[in-house]
Design an enzyme around this catalytic site. Structure first.
Site, mmCIF file in Angstrom:
data_model
loop_
_atom_site.group_PDB
_atom_site.id
_atom_site.type_symbol
_atom_site.label_atom_id
_atom_site.label_comp_id
_atom_site.label_asym_id
_atom_site.label_seq_id
_atom_site.Cartn_x
_atom_site.Cartn_y
_atom_site.Cartn_z
ATOM 1 N N PRO A 73 -5.314 0.968 13.278
ATOM 2 C CA PRO A 73 -5.759 1.805 12.155
ATOM 3 C C PRO A 73 -4.652 2.725 11.656
ATOM 4 O O PRO A 73 -3.592 2.856 12.281
ATOM 5 C CB PRO A 73 -6.921 2.604 12.753
ATOM 6 C CG PRO A 73 -6.618 2.649 14.215
ATOM 7 C CD PRO A 73 -5.949 1.348 14.543
ATOM 8 N N ALA B 85 -1.938 4.859 13.843
ATOM 9 C CA ALA B 85 -1.702 4.288 15.170
ATOM 10 C C ALA B 85 -0.220 4.060 15.435
ATOM 11 O O ALA B 85 0.197 3.934 16.580
ATOM 12 C CB ALA B 85 -2.473 2.973 15.323
ATOM 13 N N THR C 25 3.505 0.319 11.952
ATOM 14 C CA THR C 25 4.696 -0.028 11.184
ATOM 15 C C THR C 25 5.959 0.388 11.924
ATOM 16 O O THR C 25 6.943 -0.366 11.983
ATOM 17 C CB THR C 25 4.646 0.620 9.792
ATOM 18 O OG1 THR C 25 3.473 0.163 9.110
ATOM 19 C CG2 THR C 25 5.871 0.246 8.979
ATOM 20 N N ASP D 257 3.373 -6.170 10.431
ATOM 21 C CA ASP D 257 2.520 -5.025 10.739
ATOM 22 C C ASP D 257 1.122 -5.184 10.136
ATOM 23 O O ASP D 257 0.445 -4.205 9.846
ATOM 24 C CB ASP D 257 3.164 -3.715 10.287
ATOM 25 C CG ASP D 257 3.185 -3.545 8.772
ATOM 26 O OD1 ASP D 257 3.011 -4.552 8.049
ATOM 27 O OD2 ASP D 257 3.374 -2.398 8.302
ATOM 28 N N ARG E 278 -2.218 13.595 9.419
ATOM 29 C CA ARG E 278 -1.949 14.874 8.777
ATOM 30 C C ARG E 278 -0.488 15.291 8.936
ATOM 31 O O ARG E 278 0.069 15.983 8.081
ATOM 32 C CB ARG E 278 -2.851 15.966 9.393
ATOM 33 C CG ARG E 278 -4.339 15.707 9.226
ATOM 34 C CD ARG E 278 -4.775 15.736 7.767
ATOM 35 N NE ARG E 278 -6.162 15.298 7.624
ATOM 36 C CZ ARG E 278 -6.536 14.203 7.006
ATOM 37 N NH1 ARG E 278 -5.626 13.409 6.464
ATOM 38 N NH2 ARG E 278 -7.809 13.871 6.914
ATOM 39 N N LEU F 71 1.519 7.696 23.903
ATOM 40 C CA LEU F 71 2.758 6.984 23.603
ATOM 41 C C LEU F 71 3.256 7.390 22.222
ATOM 42 O O LEU F 71 2.455 7.565 21.296
ATOM 43 C CB LEU F 71 2.540 5.467 23.650
ATOM 44 C CG LEU F 71 2.151 4.888 25.016
ATOM 45 C CD1 LEU F 71 1.640 3.459 24.856
ATOM 46 C CD2 LEU F 71 3.334 4.914 25.970
ATOM 47 N N ASN F 72 4.561 7.499 22.075
ATOM 48 C CA ASN F 72 5.167 7.875 20.800
ATOM 49 C C ASN F 72 6.360 6.947 20.563
ATOM 50 O O ASN F 72 7.466 7.221 21.010
ATOM 51 C CB ASN F 72 5.614 9.334 20.827
ATOM 52 C CG ASN F 72 6.171 9.805 19.494
ATOM 53 O OD1 ASN F 72 6.567 8.998 18.646
ATOM 54 N ND2 ASN F 72 6.217 11.101 19.301
#
Length: 226
Positions: free
Chosen positions: A25, A28, A31, A100, A154, A196-197
């Protein structure tokens, strides 16, 4: 946690894949991950570019009025992208591709956003002009709690996406969770991205690569506890 072995093959699925899809979504991080994965694998990225849809900004301002033209624009674009991808992948030696988006996401958004009459029209158009059948070799589904998706949107989403209201993002997250649970067209890795980032932390990206490098089953899960 893993599923049953796929065809008894000991070779990791990532090593065999020529067509990989990262899905999830809004918020998330699909990309970002698709681009990083394509660069790591020396693959070709195929990116959806939703902001190229001229109706999208108006859709987020007035979803009821602009849902149908927004959806039809995405459908036509999907035809172009998948036809080009199908042609690209014809030679066995073709460069792998990381996308993606899944073609099936269009129907998910149509069910979420269109009223009954519009949905019936959309489905008739899809039947008359079906999308190219092109199942990926591997799908990575990114999931996150709705509150985390909202915070990410945001903080760093596109100008269009930052106008999306929280209720819509929650509904979308629920729809994607149901979609991922039932998707069975190819092997799947479901990733809980709450902790996770992939945009800012290289270690997180390499942890996922290590997990993908061991996947041999049709459905597996990666969850980094926080």
């Amino acid at each position: 946690m893993t599923g049953s072995p796929l065809n008894g093959s000991p070779k990791p699925l990532l090593a065999q894949a020529r067509h990989i899809v990262v899905e999830g979504p809004i918020g998330a991080g699909k990309t970002t991950l698709a681009r990083r994965l394509a660069a790591h694998l020396q693959a070709r990225p195929l990116i959806e570019d939703p902001d190229a849809n001229p109706f999208l900004g108006r859709f987020y301002q007035d979803r009821h009025r602009y849902a149908l033209p927004t959806q039809l624009h995405f459908l036509l674009k999907r035809h172009e992208q998948l036809a080009a991808l199908q042609e690209h992948l014809l030679p066995a030696e073709a460069t792998p591709v990381v996308c993606d988006f899944l073609a099936e996401k269009d129907a998910l958004f149509a069910r979420l956003n269109l009223d009954d009459d519009e949905l019936a029209l959309y489905q008739r158009i899809r039947q008359q002009a079906p999308l190219p059948e092109l199942a990926p070799d591997l799908v990575i589904f990114l999931q996150a709690a709705p509150e985390n998706l909202i915070a990410r949107v945001r903080r760093r989403a596109s100008a269009n996406e930052r106008t999306v209201d929280d209720t819509y993002l929650v509904r979308l997250a629920d729809a994607y969770s149901h979609f991922a649970y039932h998707y069975d067209a190819c092997p799947v890795m479901i990733v809980n991205s709450d902790n996770l980032n992939f945009a800012d932390r290289d270690d997180d990206f390499h942890l996922l690569l290590e997990r993908l490098a061991t996947q041999r089953s049709h459905r597996e899960f990666f969850n980094l506890g926080g």
